[in-house]
Design a protein around this motif. Sequence first.
Motif, short mmCIF file in Angstrom:
data_model
loop_
_atom_site.label_atom_id
_atom_site.label_comp_id
_atom_site.label_asym_id
_atom_site.label_seq_id
_atom_site.Cartn_x
_atom_site.Cartn_y
_atom_site.Cartn_z
N GLU A 157 0.79 -1.22 -0.06
CA GLU A 157 -0.05 -0.06 -0.02
C GLU A 157 0.98 1.40 -0.10
OE1 GLU A 157 -3.47 -2.30 2.49
OE2 GLU A 157 -2.54 -0.54 3.60
N ASN A 188 -11.54 -5.39 -2.49
CA ASN A 188 -12.87 -4.60 -2.19
C ASN A 188 -12.35 -3.31 -2.53
OD1 ASN A 188 -14.11 -6.78 -1.48
ND2 ASN A 188 -13.86 -6.59 0.70
N ASN A 189 -11.24 -2.96 -2.52
CA ASN A 189 -10.89 -1.46 -2.80
C ASN A 189 -10.27 -1.14 -4.23
OD1 ASN A 189 -11.06 0.83 -0.46
ND2 ASN A 189 -10.53 -1.04 0.55
N ASN A 232 -5.12 2.82 -6.24
CA ASN A 232 -6.06 2.28 -5.03
C ASN A 232 -5.21 1.90 -3.88
OD1 ASN A 232 -8.32 3.44 -6.79
ND2 ASN A 232 -8.65 1.47 -7.62
N MET A 273 -4.86 3.41 0.23
CA MET A 273 -5.20 2.62 1.42
C MET A 273 -4.11 2.84 2.60
SD MET A 273 -6.62 -0.79 -0.04
CE MET A 273 -6.97 -1.67 1.40
#
Length: 372
Positions: free
Chosen positions: A284, A312-313, A349, A353
């Motif tokens: 991330e 999910n992200n 994405n 996060m």
Amino acid sequence: MRVLLAGGGTAGHINPALAIAQTIKAKDPASEILFVGNVGGLEQRLVKNAGFDIESISIRGFRRSLSPKAIVTNVGTVFKAISASAKAKSIIRNFKPDICVGTGGYVSGPVIKAAQSLGIPTVIHEQNAYPGVTTKMLSKKAKAVMLAMEAARDRMDAGCNFALTGNPVRPQIISADKETARKVLGLDSTPLIVSFGGSMGARKINENIADLIARSGKDKHYRHIHAYGQYGKWFPDLLREKGIEPDKCSNLDIREYIENMDICMAAADLVVCRCGAITLSEIEVMSKPSVLIPSPNVAENHQYHNAMALVNNKAASVIEEKDLTPERLTEEIDKLLENRELLKNYSENAGKMAITDANDRIYKIICDVLKK
């Protein structure tokens, strides 16, 4: 500030401790830091390579079986635990730390428990959404319990002093730059895959990625850095059975462990790996697209839930081990590397996060505990 850090067994416990140590040193150069690790553990090499001192105890976990062999082993484990506790107290008395920090693993238990019995302030860090046995055991007497994920709070005693920090990430991971890293590795524009299954290795990942690596060795379509792990020393021979000599393929870098993960991951176009909490935090922070293969052999199936947070992200793809085949893995990797827009979306994405100030949050908690 004199800080004793205890954590080891796997990179998932060692790297957070190293990140904390490096942050403390950066903010307080006069601080003195000592690690405590397990005899023969991976931490012995990683901690020394990072430039820190380390003392050792000998400890292992209990076997969850009532077989005669397991019972005999567990009796030996009891004696090891008693000896480890005594050794931990001796190390603490000699070093005289102001605070002790535990990041998990078998070694963390006796060290932090010994510190608590000697009246030394302790803090512990839990990397996963599902707290480990050691964390639960030590949390009630810890001055602070630092959580990487809010979900862990509901699985621990409500009376603990919790703080949400995220996972500590080594400063070199945070500052790593893709263009610079590719120059350091001497790479051209050929897509680079970095794959690994953890410090011990993951047989299923090794077995299922071998076809793709062998193909790359022949057609040079991808560059590939792959770590097969401590228990995967057979992997180079598997590649030879598939028709390539890995040491003679200029686009392949096949090794037991990736010591320079900051450089390799920064340079990568795609990461293929297990779903340990620290690894995913690094992905991330570095905004890396990934194909995630959760280990099914972990408590509460927590690696799957870790992976699904990214999926999910829309930051990663996941292949459960029950669905993993060489063909499926190769198809997923080819699909991503051939779709630059999707790869870019995964990257952006993943970056959204990241908790990028986890190191600062942890340092503040350590300082706050010392002020009390």
